[in-house]
Scaffold this motif. Structure first.
Motif, PDB file in Angstrom:
ATOM      1  N   ARG A   1      -2.283   8.863  12.179  1.00 42.57           N
ATOM      2  CA  ARG A   1      -1.943   9.502  10.914  1.00 42.57           C
ATOM      3  C   ARG A   1      -1.483   8.456   9.898  1.00 42.57           C
ATOM      4  O   ARG A   1      -0.632   7.613  10.204  1.00 42.57           O
ATOM      5  CB  ARG A   1      -0.816  10.530  11.091  1.00 42.57           C
ATOM      6  N   TYR A   2      -2.077   8.524   8.706  1.00 47.56           N
ATOM      7  CA  TYR A   2      -1.586   7.659   7.638  1.00 47.56           C
ATOM      8  C   TYR A   2      -0.235   8.196   7.194  1.00 47.56           C
ATOM      9  O   TYR A   2      -0.106   9.343   6.770  1.00 47.56           O
ATOM     10  CB  TYR A   2      -2.553   7.623   6.461  1.00 47.56           C
ATOM     11  N   THR A   3       0.799   7.356   7.316  1.00 47.14           N
ATOM     12  CA  THR A   3       2.169   7.788   7.085  1.00 47.14           C
ATOM     13  C   THR A   3       2.784   7.025   5.925  1.00 47.14           C
ATOM     14  O   THR A   3       2.889   5.797   5.962  1.00 47.14           O
ATOM     15  CB  THR A   3       3.022   7.561   8.354  1.00 47.14           C
TER      16      THR A   3
ATOM     17  N   HIS B   1       9.690  -0.157   9.098  1.00 49.04           N
ATOM     18  CA  HIS B   1       9.788   1.273   9.388  1.00 49.04           C
ATOM     19  C   HIS B   1       8.562   1.686  10.206  1.00 49.04           C
ATOM     20  O   HIS B   1       7.658   2.353   9.690  1.00 49.04           O
ATOM     21  CB  HIS B   1       9.867   2.072   8.089  1.00 49.04           C
ATOM     22  N   PRO B   2       8.508   1.295  11.479  1.00 47.70           N
ATOM     23  CA  PRO B   2       7.272   1.430  12.261  1.00 47.70           C
ATOM     24  C   PRO B   2       6.778   2.853  12.485  1.00 47.70           C
ATOM     25  O   PRO B   2       5.590   3.066  12.700  1.00 47.70           O
ATOM     26  CB  PRO B   2       7.617   0.745  13.591  1.00 47.70           C
ATOM     27  N   GLU B   3       7.674   3.848  12.446  1.00 41.06           N
ATOM     28  CA  GLU B   3       7.247   5.232  12.631  1.00 41.06           C
ATOM     29  C   GLU B   3       7.298   6.024  11.331  1.00 41.06           C
ATOM     30  O   GLU B   3       7.120   7.239  11.328  1.00 41.06           O
ATOM     31  CB  GLU B   3       8.135   5.917  13.689  1.00 41.06           C
ATOM     32  N   GLY B   4       7.581   5.373  10.227  1.00 48.03           N
ATOM     33  CA  GLY B   4       7.727   6.050   8.950  1.00 48.03           C
ATOM     34  C   GLY B   4       9.059   5.694   8.315  1.00 48.03           C
ATOM     35  O   GLY B   4       9.902   5.026   8.933  1.00 48.03           O
TER      36      GLY B   4
ATOM     37  N   ASN C   1       0.814  -1.214   0.000  1.00 46.26           N
ATOM     38  CA  ASN C   1       0.000   0.000   0.000  1.00 46.26           C
ATOM     39  C   ASN C   1       0.850   1.267   0.000  1.00 46.26           C
ATOM     40  O   ASN C   1       0.350   2.353  -0.330  1.00 46.26           O
ATOM     41  CB  ASN C   1      -0.909   0.032   1.230  1.00 46.26           C
ATOM     42  N   GLY C   2       2.100   1.147   0.427  1.00 46.11           N
ATOM     43  CA  GLY C   2       2.970   2.315   0.484  1.00 46.11           C
ATOM     44  C   GLY C   2       2.929   3.086   1.774  1.00 46.11           C
ATOM     45  O   GLY C   2       3.556   4.145   1.906  1.00 46.11           O
ATOM     46  N   GLY C   3       2.210   2.579   2.772  1.00 44.30           N
ATOM     47  CA  GLY C   3       2.151   3.269   4.056  1.00 44.30           C
ATOM     48  C   GLY C   3       1.200   2.596   5.016  1.00 44.30           C
ATOM     49  O   GLY C   3       0.554   1.597   4.687  1.00 44.30           O
TER      50      GLY C   3
END
Length: 291
Positions: A104-106, A113-116, A80-82
């Motif tokens: 927030r969708y990130t 990459h759990p936080e982005g 999905n890319g995020g």
């Protein structure tokens, strides 16, 4: 002396890795599903639970990484890319969920990459893997020759294990203030708190855990009317008035975001659901196997 320390380190790491794959045998028996403490709860029902085995720990980043390396699997969040990342400072905007504005969708957020995209899991190998969709959890369990627990099996194990006094949850008033008295603001390494009576860790708190069942808001009503097979979902299809056109599945156990003033999802009988198409930084899983 240096060689001895290195040897002991590798032995310790190997032993812990083996323990992560341990299955705890859970002897079957009869239990009442649900609780009278929930004023809007569905009707309680009694069920006989068949013996089964459950992973001692929630599946970790290290374990999931091994699965990905050996199979080439890509999670839904990656495709999905995020994914949705917790951010308590948010207000409603186009990137948050209307009824839960702290999500927030990130772009770039996933299990690696759990936080982005700027984050990673270095040093968090023994933390529970997150941003896992229902299909991802099923694929991992099948790879091991296992499956996800039914919500009956999950609740039975949690009640038999006992509601551990120490658990990774939100301390303070959610979402305004978290004192992190338990030592963790987000996920904790699996096994950071004492195991329950059965030897299971982190049944309450840390991350929500996927169950096999479709979420049906009247599932218990139906369960009272027919014989329940504890190894099978209570109902074959989902029904969720809040998400009538999107499949939801049961999640159990609460997470590091559950608080006294908010959801109390860490209590053994509490049931929640999540969309099979969405992923979050507080949902993981563990697997089970028949007797």
């Amino acid at each position: 002396m240096g060689r001895l320390v290195l040897f002991l380190f590798f032995c310790s790491a190997t032993c812990f890795a083996q323990q992560q794959n341990d299955l705890i045998r859970i002897k079957g028996g009869r239990i009442t599903i649900g609780t009278v403490e929930q004023p809007d709860a569905q009707p309680l029902f009694d069920v006989h639970v068949t013996h089964f085995r459950m992973q001692r720990y929630e599946v970790t980043n290290a374990q999931f990484s091994d699965f990905v390396i050996k199979t080439g699997y890509r999670t839904r969040a990656e495709r999905n890319g995020g994914s949705y990342v917790f951010d308590p400072s948010l207000r409603n905007d186009s990137t948050t969920l209307i009824d839960a504005p702290w999500w927030r969708y990130t772009q770039g957020a996933n299990w690696k990459h759990p936080e982005g995209i700027a984050s990673d899991i270095a040093g968090k190998e023994n933390h529970p893997v997150v941003h896992i969709a229902y299909e991802d959890a099923c694929s991992y369990c099948e790879w091991l020759g296992m499956r996800l627990p039914t919500e009956v099996e999950w609740e039975y194990a949690a009640k038999k294990n006992g509601n551990e006094v120490l658990k990774n949850i939100w301390q303070g008033s959610f979402p305004e203030y978290n004192s992190a008295e338990d030592g963790f603001e987000r996920t904790a390494p699996v096994g950071s708190f004492l195991a329950g009576k059965l030897g299971l860790f982190d049944m309450p708190g840390n991350v929500w855990e996927w169950c096999r069942d479709p979420y049906h808001q009247h599932a218990y009503t139906f369960a009272k009317k027919w014989k329940v097979d504890s190894s099978q979902p209570l109902v074959p299809n989902y029904f969720d008035e809040q998400s009538p056109h999107e499949e939801t599945r049961v999640i159990r156990g609460g997470s590091f975001l559950c608080a006294e003033n908010y959801c109390k999802g860490y209590e053994p009988a509490q049931r929640m659901r999540s969309s099979v198409k969405m992923t979050f930084s507080h949902i993981g899983f563990r697997c089970v196997k028949g007797k």
